[in-house]
Design a protein around this motif. Sequence first.
Motif, mmCIF file in Angstrom:
data_model
loop_
_atom_site.group_PDB
_atom_site.id
_atom_site.type_symbol
_atom_site.label_atom_id
_atom_site.label_comp_id
_atom_site.label_asym_id
_atom_site.label_seq_id
_atom_site.Cartn_x
_atom_site.Cartn_y
_atom_site.Cartn_z
ATOM 1 N N LEU A 149 12.017 2.746 5.762
ATOM 2 C CA LEU A 149 11.132 3.210 4.947
ATOM 3 C C LEU A 149 10.785 4.599 5.226
ATOM 4 C CD1 LEU A 149 8.930 -0.117 5.094
ATOM 5 C CD2 LEU A 149 10.422 0.605 3.109
ATOM 6 N N LEU A 150 10.740 4.794 6.537
ATOM 7 C CA LEU A 150 10.464 6.402 6.794
ATOM 8 C C LEU A 150 11.235 7.361 6.314
ATOM 9 C CD1 LEU A 150 8.399 8.017 8.585
ATOM 10 C CD2 LEU A 150 9.956 7.686 10.618
ATOM 11 N N VAL A 151 12.583 7.187 6.155
ATOM 12 C CA VAL A 151 13.536 8.090 5.716
ATOM 13 C C VAL A 151 13.697 7.851 4.168
ATOM 14 C CG1 VAL A 151 14.592 8.219 7.797
ATOM 15 C CG2 VAL A 151 15.587 6.594 6.187
ATOM 16 N N GLY A 152 12.889 7.082 3.620
ATOM 17 C CA GLY A 152 13.085 7.056 2.000
ATOM 18 C C GLY A 152 13.994 6.125 1.363
ATOM 19 N N ALA A 153 14.545 5.030 2.208
ATOM 20 C CA ALA A 153 15.457 4.191 1.624
ATOM 21 C C ALA A 153 14.773 3.428 0.728
ATOM 22 C CB ALA A 153 16.153 3.129 2.898
ATOM 23 N N THR B 188 24.599 7.341 12.307
ATOM 24 C CA THR B 188 25.704 6.634 11.928
ATOM 25 C C THR B 188 25.810 6.172 10.615
ATOM 26 O OG1 THR B 188 25.865 5.799 14.143
ATOM 27 C CG2 THR B 188 27.071 4.488 12.606
ATOM 28 N N GLY B 189 24.521 5.462 10.114
ATOM 29 C CA GLY B 189 24.424 5.230 8.663
ATOM 30 C C GLY B 189 24.159 6.268 7.634
ATOM 31 N N ARG B 190 23.615 7.477 8.020
ATOM 32 C CA ARG B 190 23.348 8.545 7.371
ATOM 33 C C ARG B 190 22.646 8.231 6.104
ATOM 34 N NH1 ARG B 190 25.157 13.151 9.388
ATOM 35 N NH2 ARG B 190 26.953 12.992 10.985
ATOM 36 N N VAL B 191 21.427 7.414 6.114
ATOM 37 C CA VAL B 191 20.953 6.992 5.071
ATOM 38 C C VAL B 191 20.155 7.911 4.409
ATOM 39 C CG1 VAL B 191 19.112 5.298 4.063
ATOM 40 C CG2 VAL B 191 20.575 4.603 6.012
ATOM 41 N N ARG B 192 20.209 8.123 3.047
ATOM 42 C CA ARG B 192 19.435 9.010 2.239
ATOM 43 C C ARG B 192 18.438 8.400 1.373
ATOM 44 N NH1 ARG B 192 24.939 10.359 2.011
ATOM 45 N NH2 ARG B 192 25.422 9.153 0.065
ATOM 46 N N PRO B 193 17.420 9.225 0.808
ATOM 47 C CA PRO B 193 16.428 8.628 0.024
ATOM 48 C C PRO B 193 16.736 7.964 -1.214
ATOM 49 C CG PRO B 193 15.670 10.969 0.689
ATOM 50 C CD PRO B 193 17.218 10.628 1.451
ATOM 51 N N ALA B 194 16.166 6.805 -1.429
ATOM 52 C CA ALA B 194 16.419 5.991 -2.642
ATOM 53 C C ALA B 194 17.671 5.181 -2.506
ATOM 54 C CB ALA B 194 16.709 6.828 -3.906
ATOM 55 N N GLU B 195 18.453 5.180 -1.231
ATOM 56 C CA GLU B 195 19.651 4.397 -0.990
ATOM 57 C C GLU B 195 19.186 2.817 -0.812
ATOM 58 O OE1 GLU B 195 23.761 6.654 0.106
ATOM 59 O OE2 GLU B 195 22.192 6.369 1.920
ATOM 60 N N VAL C 206 24.058 0.730 1.983
ATOM 61 C CA VAL C 206 24.290 0.610 3.525
ATOM 62 C C VAL C 206 23.744 -0.680 3.887
ATOM 63 C CG1 VAL C 206 22.174 1.902 3.869
ATOM 64 C CG2 VAL C 206 24.037 1.710 5.896
ATOM 65 N N ALA C 207 24.631 -1.306 4.802
ATOM 66 C CA ALA C 207 24.171 -2.438 5.302
ATOM 67 C C ALA C 207 24.159 -2.584 6.844
ATOM 68 C CB ALA C 207 25.104 -3.868 4.952
ATOM 69 N N PHE C 208 22.961 -2.992 7.600
ATOM 70 C CA PHE C 208 23.068 -2.929 9.021
ATOM 71 C C PHE C 208 23.065 -4.463 9.769
ATOM 72 C CE2 PHE C 208 21.033 0.899 7.442
ATOM 73 C CZ PHE C 208 21.692 2.031 8.327
#
Length: 334
Positions: A175-179, A149-156, A226-228
């Motif tokens: 942290l695992l996906v690199g945010a 849903t958030g489709r978080v990418r590295p360094a976001e 992105v905010a959750f």
Amino acid sequence: MLAGRLHVTERALRMESVPVPEPGRGQVRIRVAAAGVCLSDVHLIDGTLTPLYLAGDVVTLGHEVAGTVDALGEGVRGWEPGQRVLLQAGERDRFGLVLTRGVDYDGGWAEYALAREDTLVPVPDLISFEQACIIPDAVSTPWAAVTETGRVRPAEAAAVWGVGGLGAHAVQLLLLVGAAPVIAVDPLPAARDRALALGADLAIDPADDGFKDAVLELVGTRGLDVAFDFAGVNAVREQAMTVLGRHGRLVLAGIANQPISIPSDSRFTYNRQAVLGHYGSEAEHVGQLVTLTGLGRLDLSGSVSDVLPLADAPEAVRRVKEKVGNPIRLILRP
């Protein structure tokens, strides 16, 4: 066998002796080794949530379940007694309806549970049953929120409001996906300390007078990507919008049962922002997490706050409801 049964009409949880279930065609009987206690279980008992598709008014609770294959129903192939498995938190019926285990049909707060053969996921020996059982929902829901849903990418730049059972895992998974950076927002000091221990770059009280300045100092004037919202509180959504940046996404993973308002449609539109609803996860998300945990990429050992006997389910519910010890997950062991 012993089972924790919710009598929906009375909103009463009772520990009862019931017959051991026999697997039907296409079903597998599981000897339960561990079952998680979720805040949604508490809400089912207190009446905040109500089963939509339950046949009757009594159900065995528990949608986070792991154990071993005990018996096979007619026509089952590919599974053998003794195999270590976890159960998906739900299934689709022949009409396409999504049914939730422990809500719309009997779950895992019991010594044995039935599962359709296609809802079993093998668990490697390196993952304990206590950790395995919480992967469906407690971990898979925030994982799907982050990656799908958030489709978080590295360094976001990302922030999590509500660092409880779901939000604590969201911090780990971001942290695992690199945010980067990752910010945790929670009014409880213990929750903020936990978020920092998990690796958050900043943990802050939402009531802090310098909240906005502290967030923007870390992420820069661009604001959050992105905010959750894992708290399910209107004030969270309003606060998140004040620090959301251009092309920012606000993901609603907590349920408030309230209207959603946008303070300024011109600012919202100009910045091309989005508000996204999120609920649960899909089967593939659970499989991904089993792989990541089994290979040591994700450590869930700190998520098991305590293990109680199945007979103590009412006490576990009380502790979750009252946040005794600020638990991530309490586990029931038959």
